[in-house]
Design an enzyme around this catalytic site. Structure first.
Site, PDB file in Angstrom:
ATOM      1  N   CYS A  86       9.192  22.869 101.660  1.00  0.00           N
ATOM      2  CA  CYS A  86       9.995  21.727 102.076  1.00  0.00           C
ATOM      3  C   CYS A  86       9.988  20.625 101.007  1.00  0.00           C
ATOM      4  O   CYS A  86      10.580  20.805  99.958  1.00  0.00           O
ATOM      5  CB  CYS A  86       9.534  21.236 103.444  1.00  0.00           C
ATOM      6  SG  CYS A  86      10.839  20.347 104.314  1.00  0.00           S
ATOM      7  N   HIS A 195       8.949  25.816 107.243  1.00  0.00           N
ATOM      8  CA  HIS A 195       7.504  25.545 107.168  1.00  0.00           C
ATOM      9  C   HIS A 195       6.670  26.716 107.699  1.00  0.00           C
ATOM     10  O   HIS A 195       6.309  26.719 108.881  1.00  0.00           O
ATOM     11  CB  HIS A 195       7.174  24.320 108.021  1.00  0.00           C
ATOM     12  CG  HIS A 195       7.605  23.031 107.430  1.00  0.00           C
ATOM     13  ND1 HIS A 195       6.782  22.245 106.638  1.00  0.00           N
ATOM     14  CD2 HIS A 195       8.778  22.368 107.506  1.00  0.00           C
ATOM     15  CE1 HIS A 195       7.430  21.159 106.262  1.00  0.00           C
ATOM     16  NE2 HIS A 195       8.641  21.216 106.776  1.00  0.00           N
ATOM     17  N   GLU A 197       3.590  27.210 107.392  1.00  0.00           N
ATOM     18  CA  GLU A 197       2.270  26.747 107.870  1.00  0.00           C
ATOM     19  C   GLU A 197       2.340  26.259 109.317  1.00  0.00           C
ATOM     20  O   GLU A 197       1.319  26.111 109.968  1.00  0.00           O
ATOM     21  CB  GLU A 197       1.699  25.670 106.929  1.00  0.00           C
ATOM     22  CG  GLU A 197       2.226  24.256 107.114  1.00  0.00           C
ATOM     23  CD  GLU A 197       3.630  24.045 106.551  1.00  0.00           C
ATOM     24  OE1 GLU A 197       4.260  25.015 106.094  1.00  0.00           O
ATOM     25  OE2 GLU A 197       4.093  22.881 106.589  1.00  0.00           O
TER      26      GLU A 197
HETATM   27  N1  LIG Z   1       9.171  18.268 106.101  1.00  0.00           N
HETATM   28  C1  LIG Z   1       9.475  17.899 104.904  1.00  0.00           C
HETATM   29  O1  LIG Z   1       8.813  18.224 103.925  1.00  0.00           O
HETATM   30  C2  LIG Z   1      10.656  16.970 104.766  1.00  0.00           C
HETATM   31  C3  LIG Z   1      11.129  16.849 103.349  1.00  0.00           C
HETATM   32  C4  LIG Z   1      11.971  15.619 103.109  1.00  0.00           C
HETATM   33  N2  LIG Z   1      11.260  14.424 103.432  1.00  0.00           N
HETATM   34  C5  LIG Z   1      13.288  15.733 103.844  1.00  0.00           C
HETATM   35  O2  LIG Z   1      13.479  15.044 104.810  1.00  0.00           O
HETATM   36  O3  LIG Z   1      14.123  16.519 103.493  1.00  0.00           O
END
Ligand SMILES: NC(=O)CC[C@H](N)C(=O)O
Length: 222
Positions: A86, A195, A197
């Protein structure tokens, strides 16, 4: 095999990542503050999700200049493994270790959901424990997850089988070619918006992400 999880100001998935690596999978893992400058004791670098520097400018655009980044680029250039999840994926594109860019979601909203994915290439150290075309469900949570690349880059990604995960079903953010995760040409640097994790413990409602981390442990990466 020692994992190093990078912490930028604003990272918020670093502890979740450490929980999976250290507590679920029993791997030596340490947090690395972004102002550190060496990675000598680290075999696998993980850039976790979050809101580094408050997502100012573009997500990952400031973190890319953190002191630790020079060591991460060197680590990657030596062929050692780097995984970005992400915000970590965003940082890896900003620093040029992965091609393309992550831009504002098509709907301009932050989205947080459980997302079906298809494994597009299982011939990598990261994905080899999945079956080709396997469908898995992994949470997404991002505002800038729309993968974009120019025609030449997209053609190269396809030709070299660098697309590892695609969104299955509905494309949640307008990503080009439904791309959810890619690797570099050498296959040692990988980034994905979903994600894994958050899908590595039955308590969290799913374990489809676990094969990614187990795959890295069994792939003889280092
Ligand atoms: N969960 C995250 O890593 C979000 C990544 C980033 N802040 C976004 O909004 O795209």
């Amino acid at each position: 095999m020692q994992f190093g999880v990078i912490v930028f100001p604003g990272s918020n998935c670093d502890r979740d990542m450490v929980y999976v690596l250290r507590d679920v999978l029993n791997c030596p893992t340490r947090l690395i503050w972004h102002q550190e400058t060496t990675l000598d004791d680290v075999d696998v670098v993980v850039l976790p999700g979050g809101f580094s520097y408050g997502d100012y400018l573009r997500c990952g655009a400031i973190a890319r200049f953190s002191p630790i980044m020079a060591a991460i680029v060197e680590h990657a250039n030596l062929g050692k493994p780097v995984l970005g999840i992400c915000n970590g994926f965003q940082v890896l594109t900003e620093v040029g270790l992965l091609p393309g860019a992550l831009t504002r979601n098509e709907g301009l909203h932050f989205i947080c959901d459980r997302q079906p994915l298809e494994v597009a290439n299982n011939q990598t150290a990261f994905t080899h424990l999945y079956a080709e075309k396997q469908h898995i469900t992994i949470p997404i949570a991002h505002g800038e997850g729309r993968y974009q690349a120019n025609e030449k880059t997209l053609a190269e990604l396809r030709a070299n089988q660098q697309v590892l995960f695609r969104y299955a079903g509905e494309n949640p953010n307008g990503s080009l070619d439904n791309i959810a995760g890619i690797c570099n040409r050498q296959r040692n640097v990988m980034g994905m918006m979903p994600h894994p994790e958050r899908a590595s413990d039955p308590m969290l409602g799913g374990t489809d992400g676990l094969a990614l981390f187990k795959g890295m442990l069994t792939a003889n990466l280092c």
